[in-house]
Enzyme design. Structure first.
Site, PDB file in Angstrom:
ATOM      1  N   LYS A   1       7.477 -50.363  41.791  1.00  0.00           N
ATOM      2  CA  LYS A   1       7.257 -49.057  41.153  1.00  0.00           C
ATOM      3  C   LYS A   1       8.571 -48.267  41.081  1.00  0.00           C
ATOM      4  CE  LYS A   1       2.524 -49.380  42.667  1.00  0.00           C
ATOM      5  NZ  LYS A   1       1.372 -48.917  43.444  1.00  0.00           N
TER       6      LYS A   1
ATOM      7  N   GLN B   1       0.211 -45.478  48.452  1.00  0.00           N
ATOM      8  CA  GLN B   1      -0.027 -46.917  48.373  1.00  0.00           C
ATOM      9  C   GLN B   1      -1.179 -47.324  49.292  1.00  0.00           C
ATOM     10  OE1 GLN B   1       1.700 -48.947  46.192  1.00  0.00           O
ATOM     11  NE2 GLN B   1       0.282 -50.545  46.808  1.00  0.00           N
TER      12      GLN B   1
ATOM     13  N   ASP C   1      -2.712 -42.655  39.704  1.00  0.00           N
ATOM     14  CA  ASP C   1      -3.527 -43.865  39.924  1.00  0.00           C
ATOM     15  C   ASP C   1      -4.948 -43.691  39.370  1.00  0.00           C
ATOM     16  OD1 ASP C   1      -2.026 -45.905  41.071  1.00  0.00           O
ATOM     17  OD2 ASP C   1      -2.249 -45.132  43.121  1.00  0.00           O
TER      18      ASP C   1
HETATM   19  C1  BQF Z   1       3.697 -59.998  38.730  1.00  0.00           C
HETATM   20  C2  BQF Z   1      -1.944 -54.548  44.184  1.00  0.00           C
HETATM   21  C3  BQF Z   1      -3.699 -55.656  45.379  1.00  0.00           C
HETATM   22  C4  BQF Z   1      -3.810 -54.567  46.245  1.00  0.00           C
HETATM   23  C5  BQF Z   1      -3.015 -53.451  46.070  1.00  0.00           C
HETATM   24  C6  BQF Z   1       4.100 -57.563  39.084  1.00  0.00           C
HETATM   25  C7  BQF Z   1       2.890 -56.336  40.751  1.00  0.00           C
HETATM   26  C8  BQF Z   1       2.251 -57.494  41.136  1.00  0.00           C
HETATM   27  C9  BQF Z   1       2.522 -58.690  40.479  1.00  0.00           C
HETATM   28  C10 BQF Z   1       2.606 -55.052  41.432  1.00  0.00           C
HETATM   29  C11 BQF Z   1      -0.921 -54.488  43.146  1.00  0.00           C
HETATM   30  C12 BQF Z   1      -0.736 -55.624  42.195  1.00  0.00           C
HETATM   31  C13 BQF Z   1      -0.090 -53.377  43.081  1.00  0.00           C
HETATM   32  C14 BQF Z   1       3.444 -58.732  39.458  1.00  0.00           C
HETATM   33  C15 BQF Z   1       1.043 -53.279  42.114  1.00  0.00           C
HETATM   34  C16 BQF Z   1       0.143 -55.226  41.025  1.00  0.00           C
HETATM   35  O1  BQF Z   1       4.827 -60.203  38.257  1.00  0.00           O
HETATM   36  O2  BQF Z   1       2.757 -60.779  38.570  1.00  0.00           O
HETATM   37  C17 BQF Z   1       3.822 -56.365  39.720  1.00  0.00           C
HETATM   38  O3  BQF Z   1       3.528 -54.434  41.910  1.00  0.00           O
HETATM   39  N1  BQF Z   1       1.326 -54.546  41.491  1.00  0.00           N
HETATM   40  C18 BQF Z   1      -0.307 -52.302  43.996  1.00  0.00           C
HETATM   41  O4  BQF Z   1       0.388 -51.295  43.960  1.00  0.00           O
HETATM   42  O5  BQF Z   1      -1.275 -52.378  44.911  1.00  0.00           O
HETATM   43  C19 BQF Z   1      -2.076 -53.454  45.053  1.00  0.00           C
HETATM   44  C20 BQF Z   1      -2.768 -55.648  44.353  1.00  0.00           C
END
Ligand code: BQF
Length: 282
Positions: free
Chosen positions: A52, A96, A119
């Site tokens: 992020k 988060q 969010d």
């Molecule tokens: C990629 C998330 C589960 C629980 C809380 C790029 C992200 C992930 C994968 C990422 C996720 C999943 C996020 C890829 C944010 C997605 O290249 O495939 C980016 O940063 N995500 C989160 O903030 O909290 C989570 C999944």
């Protein structure tokens, strides 16, 4: 053999367009700013927060990081959120998830000002999404809808099956598909005979967090398969819920993990931050 839907490339395209909007905002004296709070040392959460921050940098959005120790009390966290709510420089606030077990997620989500809730987890914004009139898009579901749009997949009248009923993905995903006139079925951990539902799906969205949950025999010929899950294997490799190698031979379109929905989640978060900052333009 399915078309592999490139969420990474699409996220870059959308972020490039957003960068121009950020430049315009700055020219009119508005500096978009996102505050990201992380509590504790969950390694996956750290990666997500870094993703992020990195996207903010790429777009010229200011990011404020609050990296708080595991022992932070709920009161302390709510105090920081309150400050950020009042801070006029800040356009977006996110905490988060997951939080350490001694902090109540509901209290934290409810404390974030709905106007800065990028969010879209606050009940007020969830309500807007349910009604279908909203400013903040739910990040992951909106990312999925953008991927479908990019590949010209119209869900109207289609059988869409969502596997997973979380407040973060499954439920809002259902609402966005419904808004686009899909017929939506939601399956979950208590669903009996999951395969009997998934086999009927023209569009299958899996958001569970179980490697190989969705195997080729569970997928209809030429279905569109969207894999929302991010699972970390012992090898360190990432995978989704879908047995990608076998399902890609049967589906018409499929998203990979990594490089599918994940990057689009981040792109939507950036879009929401820009949307929030735009409210300041006179
Ligand atoms: C990629 C998330 C589960 C629980 C809380 C790029 C992200 C992930 C994968 C990422 C996720 C999943 C996020 C890829 C944010 C997605 O290249 O495939 C980016 O940063 N995500 C989160 O903030 O909290 C989570 C999944």
């Amino acid at each position: 053999m399915a078309v592999i839907m490139d969420g990474k490339a699409l996220s870059i395209k959308l972020k490039n367009a957003l960068k121009n909007e950020v430049d315009e905002l700055k020219n009119s004296g508005v500096n978009p700013c996102l505050a990201v709070i992380i509590v504790g040392n969950n390694p996956a959460s750290k990666i997500y927060v870094n993703n992020k921050k990195k996207s903010c940098e790429e777009l010229g959005i200011k990011s404020l990081e609050y990296a708080l120790p595991e022992e932070t009390t709920e009161e302390e966290l709510l105090g920081i959120i309150d400050e950020l709510n009042k801070n006029e420089e800040v356009d977006g606030i996110l905490c988060q998830l997951p939080l350490p077990s001694h902090i109540c997620e509901k209290n934290v989500i409810n404390a974030i000002s709905p106007e800065k809730d990028v969010d879209a987890f606050h009940p007020e914004n969830v309500g807007h999404i349910m009604i279908g009139d909203y400013t903040f898009l739910p990040c992951t579901p909106a990312g999925v809808m953008e991927i479908l749009k990019e590949y010209e997949i119209d869900v109207a009248g289609k059988n869409c099956v969502v596997v997973g009923r979380s407040n973060i993905v499954g439920k809002p995903m259902t609402m966005l598909l419904l808004k686009e006139n899909a017929t939506v079925t939601v399956c979950h951990s208590r669903t009996q005979d999951l395969a009997s539902f998934t086999k009927q799906a023209d569009v299958l969205v899996s958001a569970v967090g179980k490697p190989n949950l969705i195997t080729a025999d569970m997928v209809k010929e030429n279905a569109v398969v969207i894999d929302v899950a991010i699972n970390r294997l012992d090898s360190g490799k990432l995978c989704g819920d879908v047995d990608f190698e076998n399902v890609k031979e049967k589906a018409s379109f499929i998203t990979p993990v990594p490089g599918g929905v994940g990057p689009m989640t981040i792109a939507t978060l950036m879009k929401n931050t820009v949307t929030s900052a735009k409210k300041k333009v006179k």
